[in-house]
Design an enzyme around this catalytic site. Sequence first.
Site, short mmCIF file in Angstrom:
data_model
loop_
_atom_site.label_atom_id
_atom_site.label_comp_id
_atom_site.label_asym_id
_atom_site.label_seq_id
_atom_site.Cartn_x
_atom_site.Cartn_y
_atom_site.Cartn_z
N HIS A 1 1.18 -37.69 40.17
CA HIS A 1 2.64 -37.72 40.06
C HIS A 1 3.03 -36.91 38.81
O HIS A 1 2.43 -37.09 37.75
CB HIS A 1 3.13 -39.16 39.94
CG HIS A 1 4.61 -39.26 39.82
ND1 HIS A 1 5.45 -39.10 40.91
CD2 HIS A 1 5.41 -39.46 38.74
CE1 HIS A 1 6.71 -39.21 40.50
NE2 HIS A 1 6.71 -39.44 39.20
N ARG B 1 5.35 -37.74 51.65
CA ARG B 1 5.84 -38.79 52.54
C ARG B 1 5.62 -40.14 51.89
O ARG B 1 4.58 -40.36 51.26
CB ARG B 1 5.09 -38.78 53.89
CG ARG B 1 5.14 -37.50 54.65
CD ARG B 1 6.51 -37.10 55.09
NE ARG B 1 7.17 -38.09 55.93
CZ ARG B 1 8.46 -38.04 56.26
NH1 ARG B 1 9.22 -37.07 55.80
NH2 ARG B 1 8.98 -38.96 57.03
N ILE B 2 6.59 -41.01 52.05
CA ILE B 2 6.42 -42.38 51.57
C ILE B 2 5.58 -43.13 52.60
O ILE B 2 5.83 -43.05 53.80
CB ILE B 2 7.79 -43.06 51.36
CG1 ILE B 2 8.49 -42.39 50.18
CG2 ILE B 2 7.63 -44.55 51.13
CD1 ILE B 2 9.91 -42.85 49.95
N ARG C 1 8.14 -44.51 60.71
CA ARG C 1 7.11 -44.35 59.68
C ARG C 1 5.81 -45.01 60.09
O ARG C 1 4.72 -44.50 59.84
CB ARG C 1 7.58 -45.01 58.38
CG ARG C 1 8.22 -44.07 57.42
CD ARG C 1 8.53 -44.75 56.11
NE ARG C 1 9.71 -44.13 55.53
CZ ARG C 1 9.74 -42.93 54.97
NH1 ARG C 1 8.66 -42.19 54.90
NH2 ARG C 1 10.86 -42.44 54.49
C1 GAR Z 1 2.55 -31.47 42.11
O1 GAR Z 1 3.28 -31.18 40.96
C2 GAR Z 1 2.42 -32.98 42.28
O2 GAR Z 1 2.32 -33.67 41.07
C3 GAR Z 1 3.72 -33.29 42.97
O3 GAR Z 1 3.93 -32.23 43.88
C4 GAR Z 1 3.30 -31.05 43.36
C5 GAR Z 1 2.39 -30.50 44.44
O4 GAR Z 1 1.91 -29.25 44.10
N1 GAR Z 1 3.66 -34.56 43.63
C6 GAR Z 1 4.70 -35.35 43.80
O5 GAR Z 1 5.82 -35.07 43.41
C7 GAR Z 1 4.41 -36.65 44.53
N2 GAR Z 1 5.53 -37.50 44.50
P1 GAR Z 1 0.67 -28.61 44.87
O6 GAR Z 1 0.98 -28.68 46.37
O7 GAR Z 1 0.64 -27.20 44.40
O8 GAR Z 1 -0.57 -29.38 44.53
#
Ligand code: GAR
Length: 193
Positions: A113, A95-96, A69
């Site tokens: 989130h 990615r974390i 990482r």
């Molecule tokens: C979104 O719903 C965002 O909130 C989530 O992934 C999706 C990306 O959609 N993020 C996470 O889960 C972060 N942990 P997108 O690629 O269409 O913007």
Amino acid sequence: MKNIVILISGGGSNMAAILRAAQQGNWRKTLDAQVAAVISNRADAGGLQLAREQMVATEVVDHKRFATREAFDAELAAAIDRRQPSLVVLAGFMRILTPAFVARYEGRLINIHPSLLPAFPGLHTHQRAIDAGCRFGGATVHQVTSELDHGPILEQAAVPIMAGDTADTLAARVLTQEHQIYPLAIAALLPNL
Ligand code: GAR
């Protein structure tokens, strides 16, 4: 000019909403800001093509090329720093990040989130909200700190959970709200950077 760098892993619909808002709101003039680059850890991220169509520079830093990482984050940081960003925006970046990476961009690294934090950090947020009997799901824009999916909240949107909702139907409804609040949160933050 304040540069914004957006990090994505997938479809990039939040990235697209930010690019749209930047164009419609004429962020160059009104906020002295521009999206300088979109960087993905996956070459097949759909959002990359979308960004290219909008003439935004793109770059891929494939996490699979790195043994640790730390090594990935160092290369990612180098790619980001070449754009000299005032703000780094995680938009579905899956990615974390290491504490060193987070510390490097302290105060100018934000995430979206898909839950009403501090409820449901981590994955499968919509299913967990449904299983818990929540009446509302939603999304949160927050500053990134070393604790995953924590950090000061900048913006939130709540979405009612309906009888018969599945994780997918709820996710789709939440996503449309994400597209509203992420550009708003960025526009509100930029003058302070
Ligand atoms: C979104 O719903 C965002 O909130 C989530 O992934 C999706 C990306 O959609 N993020 C996470 O889960 C972060 N942990 P997108 O690629 O269409 O913007």
